[in-house]
Design a protein around this motif. Structure first.
Motif, PDB file in Angstrom:
ATOM      1  N   UNK A 139      -8.869  -6.951  -2.945  1.00  0.00           N
ATOM      2  CA  UNK A 139      -9.995  -6.370  -3.685  1.00  0.00           C
ATOM      3  C   UNK A 139      -9.652  -6.407  -5.171  1.00  0.00           C
TER       4      UNK A 139
ATOM      5  N   UNK B  27       0.835  -1.209   0.000  1.00  0.00           N
ATOM      6  CA  UNK B  27       0.000   0.000   0.000  1.00  0.00           C
ATOM      7  C   UNK B  27       0.866   1.254   0.000  1.00  0.00           C
TER       8      UNK B  27
ATOM      9  N   UNK C 222      -6.551  12.723  -8.527  1.00  0.00           N
ATOM     10  CA  UNK C 222      -5.897  11.451  -8.814  1.00  0.00           C
ATOM     11  C   UNK C 222      -6.912  10.354  -8.576  1.00  0.00           C
TER      12      UNK C 222
ATOM     13  N   UNK D   1       0.421   4.225  -7.342  1.00  0.00           N
ATOM     14  CA  UNK D   1      -0.730   4.232  -8.249  1.00  0.00           C
ATOM     15  C   UNK D   1      -1.879   5.032  -7.643  1.00  0.00           C
ATOM     16  N   UNK D   2      -2.790   5.485  -8.498  1.00  0.00           N
ATOM     17  CA  UNK D   2      -3.916   6.297  -8.047  1.00  0.00           C
ATOM     18  C   UNK D   2      -4.788   5.527  -7.061  1.00  0.00           C
ATOM     19  N   UNK D   3      -4.941   4.220  -7.286  1.00  0.00           N
ATOM     20  CA  UNK D   3      -5.648   3.364  -6.331  1.00  0.00           C
ATOM     21  C   UNK D   3      -4.771   2.166  -6.013  1.00  0.00           C
ATOM     22  N   UNK D   4      -4.592   1.927  -4.720  1.00  0.00           N
ATOM     23  CA  UNK D   4      -3.828   0.764  -4.278  1.00  0.00           C
ATOM     24  C   UNK D   4      -4.782  -0.081  -3.444  1.00  0.00           C
ATOM     25  N   UNK D   5      -4.881  -1.375  -3.774  1.00  0.00           N
ATOM     26  CA  UNK D   5      -5.928  -2.206  -3.183  1.00  0.00           C
ATOM     27  C   UNK D   5      -5.369  -3.424  -2.455  1.00  0.00           C
ATOM     28  N   UNK D   6      -6.090  -3.812  -1.428  1.00  0.00           N
ATOM     29  CA  UNK D   6      -5.751  -5.010  -0.667  1.00  0.00           C
ATOM     30  C   UNK D   6      -6.949  -5.956  -0.704  1.00  0.00           C
TER      31      UNK D   6
ATOM     32  N   UNK E 164     -12.892   2.368   1.529  1.00  0.00           N
ATOM     33  CA  UNK E 164     -12.206   3.288   0.631  1.00  0.00           C
ATOM     34  C   UNK E 164     -11.768   4.524   1.415  1.00  0.00           C
TER      35      UNK E 164
ATOM     36  N   UNK F 141     -16.619   3.926  -5.236  1.00  0.00           N
ATOM     37  CA  UNK F 141     -15.871   4.664  -4.217  1.00  0.00           C
ATOM     38  C   UNK F 141     -16.765   5.631  -3.432  1.00  0.00           C
TER      39      UNK F 141
ATOM     40  N   UNK G 275      -5.885   6.744  -3.595  1.00  0.00           N
ATOM     41  CA  UNK G 275      -6.941   5.977  -2.950  1.00  0.00           C
ATOM     42  C   UNK G 275      -6.362   4.688  -2.372  1.00  0.00           C
ATOM     43  N   UNK G 276      -6.809   4.354  -1.177  1.00  0.00           N
ATOM     44  CA  UNK G 276      -6.485   3.061  -0.582  1.00  0.00           C
ATOM     45  C   UNK G 276      -7.802   2.305  -0.445  1.00  0.00           C
ATOM     46  N   UNK G 277      -7.851   1.112  -1.003  1.00  0.00           N
ATOM     47  CA  UNK G 277      -9.079   0.318  -1.001  1.00  0.00           C
ATOM     48  C   UNK G 277      -8.771  -1.019  -0.333  1.00  0.00           C
TER      49      UNK G 277
ATOM     50  N   UNK H 197      -8.264   7.743   1.561  1.00  0.00           N
ATOM     51  CA  UNK H 197      -7.203   8.392   0.795  1.00  0.00           C
ATOM     52  C   UNK H 197      -5.944   8.524   1.633  1.00  0.00           C
ATOM     53  N   UNK H 198      -4.816   8.243   1.005  1.00  0.00           N
ATOM     54  CA  UNK H 198      -3.517   8.324   1.685  1.00  0.00           C
ATOM     55  C   UNK H 198      -2.674   9.427   1.043  1.00  0.00           C
TER      56      UNK H 198
END
Lengths: 422, 422
Positions: A370, A358, A396, A363-368, B112, A380, B409-411, B114-115
């Motif tokens: 998911x 993370x 972003x 990247x604009x979205x970082x996922x765990x 969801x 979102x 974004x952190x998801x 944001x970082x």
């Protein structure tokens, strides 16, 4: 550029700038009234919309437009329903404009905070999908921005008919007609003019293929909110729950092949590759997904040997590249080097690995745990999106109403002077 | 552009990109250690700094550099103290990197949020003020960004000596040397290269005069955080406390003539012009401020008749233009048309007028009963600033550490799939 197109666009620009001052001050209720009235107008104009769209479709067919483009151009009853529903949804979204945050006293005695305000005038450049006209107009209107819409020339009749409904909505709410303007000429010079008027246009949002966006970004003298490729990865960590990983990877690839959040490359830790890949490959193959693998992948499953190019390709199709990596470090390195900084996911139950992924994936979205296909403004909670930004500055990731606004400082004092309060 | 400069800048760019990945993950303690160690190194290197600066000053004198520029170039003991103090202050600021906000569950079950993360690599282009090297390097370092510094060629020896101290700081903290790189060539082609490498540089911050910034913005292929003019206004409303108004206007103009937040135009409601202007003019005249007025102003006080150009001019000097306006509406109109959207203030005790002014003036800072000279990152509580942005996108107004970061974004999920959760 012919003189007349430039003059025409300048007139639109000036009118938009003026209207933007009024719209920025419009109340939420007034903006919602315009959106609801436009929805009602669309509903009442179904036959006019269909007739106008028929003109575009006939011209498209006569001009030999590809079936896929004809399909996008078509205003089916379901798409008209979608536009009406979209307007009503945007009316129901919270209005971001005017919110003041973080107002606090400074040692000098002044109070400083930030107020959210519209950007001003937004230019939207898009291809021949008439429903984008409503999408873009409604989001810009709700966020208090005047907008100039330049759709593909193949959709000009449809766009004019839609614009007439928006105009009805604006009129009923007592808002200036120039809050939403559709460029009436199909002359390409209009695009060149629109992206070169920083005095009248605050930001350009191009919606369409990578080629369109790159071309516009290169030439624009106005800031552009860009939405380039989505080369998205799912990394299956050594500490992943492999059943979860299989579902996530399968969903990430097959939910829809054509969306920018679709997984294009699957990375698998070498420690679990032999246990994970054969069954995973079977699942993809049964769905008709072509697999392209690195050497270690091809030693475990049947796959086309991947070339260097595969790691940098956004397929947007039923093709998947697979690479076995040494571990977390190499996965992160691969993603930061070959990805498009759009959306990338790790599947793991290991807290430390999740934390590193993370933090380190850029990247604009970082996922765990998911699937990457969740990268979407609705999912979102933005309510709607005008695009997914791959820029780092300003917005972003998925861009909703907030991305169409900015913040100004509000400073309140009661006669405090600088240099005289310690 | 010669091949060798381009190669050199590409090497810097690549090294910066690599270092940025390490720096983005550095702990706050590690970054602070580097800042404190650099401060200690500067303190220990006073004689080397002075000697290097003497080389620049001698060359400048020999080359006929203007006295004002020689003054900016000089590294006096007080300026060295300032640099050391600046480094320690930045070390004491809160680290914005890594903060996660608004993490919430969505209907699908995913979370969801944001970082806040560094932008990556920041290029700073500035004139021959060696202390900017420390300012810029420290803010970029604290916000986790690698930086490439291109100072004016007249300061090259001073900048090299300062860079050596920064390098000591980085080494003591175990951070890569390429976290802060000073461009060693004085070839102008280096600037052209720096602003044309979006693959290695994420944003350019030019610091200097309007000419420099406009030139860079025009040619850059990398986003630029711009700081253009400050044509700032104070509007004295009909409902103003005139004693307060006099102090605020006087402070706004005379706190310092040369700062971008200095008032350039005073607007006065016609209802209070006769009561307000004569004494106000006296006060300015006693201070040596030249007054230029509209026809109504010149009918009340002695002033040079203002030309159309005056309303669009940033004097940065002991000159003030004064216009009597019909009221609030015309004041707002004047500011939005002639101002530079930087900082503008109203003086009033009328709540409704204040509310309208704050909402309708389209400037980075909008002030109530506060002199415009308060527009400053320190006064706003940012701790330090790298500039004051007149852009609307990304950062608007004083730019501190937060303006050098963005949010991703952190998801987080636990196996949720799209299209399968209602």
């Amino acid at each position: 550029m012919t003189e007349s197109v430039l003059d025409y666009m300048t007139r639109l620009g000036q009118a938009a700038r003026q209207a933007s001052r009024v719209l920025a001050q419009a109340s939420t209720a007034q903006k919602n009234r315009a959106l609801q009235a436009a929805a009602t107008a669309l509903d009442a104009a179904r036959s006019e919309l269909t007739a106008a769209n028929e003109l575009d479709l006939a011209a498209g067919r006569a001009g030999g437009l590809e079936p896929a483009l004809l399909d996008r151009l078509a205003l089916t009853p379901a798409r008209i329903d979608g536009m009406i529903e979209g307007l009503r949804q945007v009316a129901n979204l919270a209005d971001p404009v005017g919110a003041i945050r973080d107002m606090s006293y400074r040692p000098s005695g002044i109070q400083v905070g930030k107020m959210r305000v519209p950007l001003g005038v937004i230019g939207i450049i898009y291809e021949s999908r008439p429903n984008v006209t409503i999408d873009a107009a409604s989001l810009c209107l709700k966020s208090g921005n005047a907008t100039i819409l330049r759709g593909g020339s193949e959709a000009i009749h449809s766009n004019r008919a839609i614009a007439a409904c928006i105009q009805q909505g604006l009129a009923e709410a007592g808002l200036p007609a120039a809050c939403v303007q559709v460029v009436e000429t199909t002359d390409r010079a209009a695009v060149g003019a629109l992206i070169s008027m920083p005095e009248f246009v605050d930001v350009i949002v191009p919606r369409g293929g990578k080629g369109l966006i790159e071309r516009i970004s290169k030439d624009a003298r106005v800031p552009v909110i860009k939405h380039l490729d989505g080369i998205c990865h799912v990394y299956v960590d050594a500490q992943a729950d492999l059943a979860k990983a299989s579902d996530i990877a399968f969903n990430a690839k097959t939910y829809r092949y054509g969306i920018c959040g679709a997984m294009e490359t699957l990375l698998v830790d070498q420690a679990v590759a032999a246990a994970f890949l054969p069954a995973m490959a079977e699942r993809f193959r049964a769905k008709g997904v072509e697999l392209r693998g690195c050497a270690r992948t091809c030693a475990l499953i049947e796959a086309v040997p991947a070339t260097a190019e595969d790691w940098d390709t956004e397929y947007l199709a039923a093709i998947l590249s697979i690479r076995v990596v040494d571990g977390l470090e190499q996965a992160i390195e691969h993603i930061n080097q070959h990805g498009s900084h759009h959306t990338d996911a790790i599947v793991t139950e290991h807290q430390g690995h999740a934390r590193r992924f993370i933090a380190e994936v850029d990247s604009a979205s970082v996922m765990l745990n998911t699937p990457t296909c969740f990268a979407d403004g609705f999912e979102y909670g933005l309510g709607a999106e005008i695009g997914i930004s791959t820029d780092k500055l300003h917005a972003r990731g998925p861009v909703g109403l907030e991305g169409l606004t900015c913040e100004k400082y509000v400073v309140i004092g009661d006669g405090q002077l600088r240099g005289q309060n310690g």
